[in-house]
Design an enzyme around this catalytic site. Sequence first.
Site, PDB file in Angstrom:
ATOM      1  N   ASN A  83       1.092  -1.107   0.072  1.00 45.73           N
ATOM      2  CA  ASN A  83       0.111   0.099  -0.027  1.00 45.73           C
ATOM      3  C   ASN A  83       1.204   1.306   0.223  1.00 45.73           C
ATOM      4  O   ASN A  83       0.216   2.388   0.392  1.00 45.73           O
ATOM      5  CB  ASN A  83      -0.768  -0.078   1.216  1.00 45.73           C
ATOM      6  N   ILE A  91       1.175   6.818  -0.457  1.00 41.71           N
ATOM      7  CA  ILE A  91       0.600   5.987   0.855  1.00 41.71           C
ATOM      8  C   ILE A  91      -0.981   5.728   0.301  1.00 41.71           C
ATOM      9  O   ILE A  91      -1.874   6.853  -0.013  1.00 41.71           O
ATOM     10  CB  ILE A  91       0.463   6.300   2.066  1.00 41.71           C
ATOM     11  N   CYS A  92      -1.365   4.504  -0.057  1.00 43.50           N
ATOM     12  CA  CYS A  92      -2.991   4.261  -0.137  1.00 43.50           C
ATOM     13  C   CYS A  92      -3.465   4.114   1.406  1.00 43.50           C
ATOM     14  O   CYS A  92      -3.365   2.706   1.583  1.00 43.50           O
ATOM     15  CB  CYS A  92      -3.121   3.261  -1.215  1.00 43.50           C
ATOM     16  N   LEU A  93      -4.304   4.991   1.930  1.00 46.55           N
ATOM     17  CA  LEU A  93      -4.736   4.671   3.267  1.00 46.55           C
ATOM     18  C   LEU A  93      -5.945   5.505   3.140  1.00 46.55           C
ATOM     19  O   LEU A  93      -5.909   6.679   3.129  1.00 46.55           O
ATOM     20  CB  LEU A  93      -3.752   4.890   4.307  1.00 46.55           C
ATOM     21  N   GLN A 126      -1.371   0.287  -3.690  1.00 48.71           N
ATOM     22  CA  GLN A 126      -0.647   1.400  -4.317  1.00 48.71           C
ATOM     23  C   GLN A 126       0.354   0.960  -5.392  1.00 48.71           C
ATOM     24  O   GLN A 126       0.686   1.692  -6.332  1.00 48.71           O
ATOM     25  CB  GLN A 126       0.025   2.379  -2.852  1.00 48.71           C
TER      26      GLN A 126
END
EC number: 2.3.2.23
Lengths: 199, 188
Positions: A83, A91-93, A126
Amino acid sequence: MANIAAQRIKREFKEVVKSEEVAKCAIKVELLNDNYTELKGEIAGPPDTPYEGGNFVLEIRVPETYPFNPPKVRFITKIWHPNISSVTGAICLDILKDQWAAAMTLRTVLLSLQALLSAAEPDDPQDAVVARQYKENLEMFQLTARHWTSMYAGGPNVNTDCDSKIKRLVDMGVDDHQALVALSSYNWDIERATEQLFS
Amino acid sequence: MASSANEDVKGSTGDEGHNSETKDEEKKDDSIFECNICLDTARDAVVSLCGHLFCWPCLHQWLETRPNRQVCPVCKAAISKEKVVPLYGRGSTKQEDPREKVPPRPAGQRTEPEPGTSFPGFGFGDNSFHMSFGIGAFPFGFFTSTFNFGDPRPAAAAHGTHQHMEEQFLSKIFLWLAILFLTWLLMA
Ligand SMILES: [Zn+2]
Ligand SMILES: [Zn+2]
């Protein structure tokens, strides 16, 4: 209204400094300028993960509309995680995007990122290359992530086999980060990595 | 100021001097009234149905930022402008009128308490019950207070004062009313 952002960061900053996570060296925040818009975060790699023993530095930018919009956070320390982009540190959050809530703080963001290191979500990746490896060959992923941690985050687990493969590519005139990326992307298959690097 | 029980709960880390510790605790006492958005003491305070406290301007801006996803900034329960409750503390009227600030805070909703249930077994409604009670009880109330000349009343005002004269006057009126009532009873 821009003032509310600075006011809040000021208060939050005190909160993080006093928090027990700081006492345990799990998270850390540092101010980079006087107007509270740029900060440096640090999180410790959680135990029982490939990131254990590493220290990960984050860039935190506070928008003028904070806390109504989330802070912009990315990893400065290079990291191998489904991610997190291995190239840019993006960051993919969800909480840094549409699941952000105005009562969240720098402390909760850092703790969420630490939790992300413990529990990756490969179905919402990500970095597609990392995510594929995570799903197809978890052991290979863990070995790779551990090696990245030792190279960039000061982690203790140096894998000598990985190290020697990188050295062979560096001897051919390849930059060591490029060598690491190529080897990581091809499950440490040095022939395929070489092929990709020199094609 | 803080009780010893409170001190136990708060349990500061103990590195600081005693003075700064007490100051800290005073601050923590306030912190339950801190807005969950600006982290300052809530002004024009409103509370969501999930119980979370905010400044109205802060919450309003949050709702405006995400019109399609109106959730509590703390617990992410669904919230809306219509369903927040304003808090009016004592002395809050001294503050400037919140309506002069944009946006106005939603008004509190005030529902009248439910009327007590009547006695269905008696077969008549509330009104007639009250009426009969009124006619029955009031005049006799006058009787008891007016014809008790013998009893020295505890709080009787001193002779000659203005209050005393007023009382005399009132009791005379009551006396006449009672006499009128008695004659009315006899005639009826
Ligand atoms: Zn507020
Ligand atoms: Zn809530």
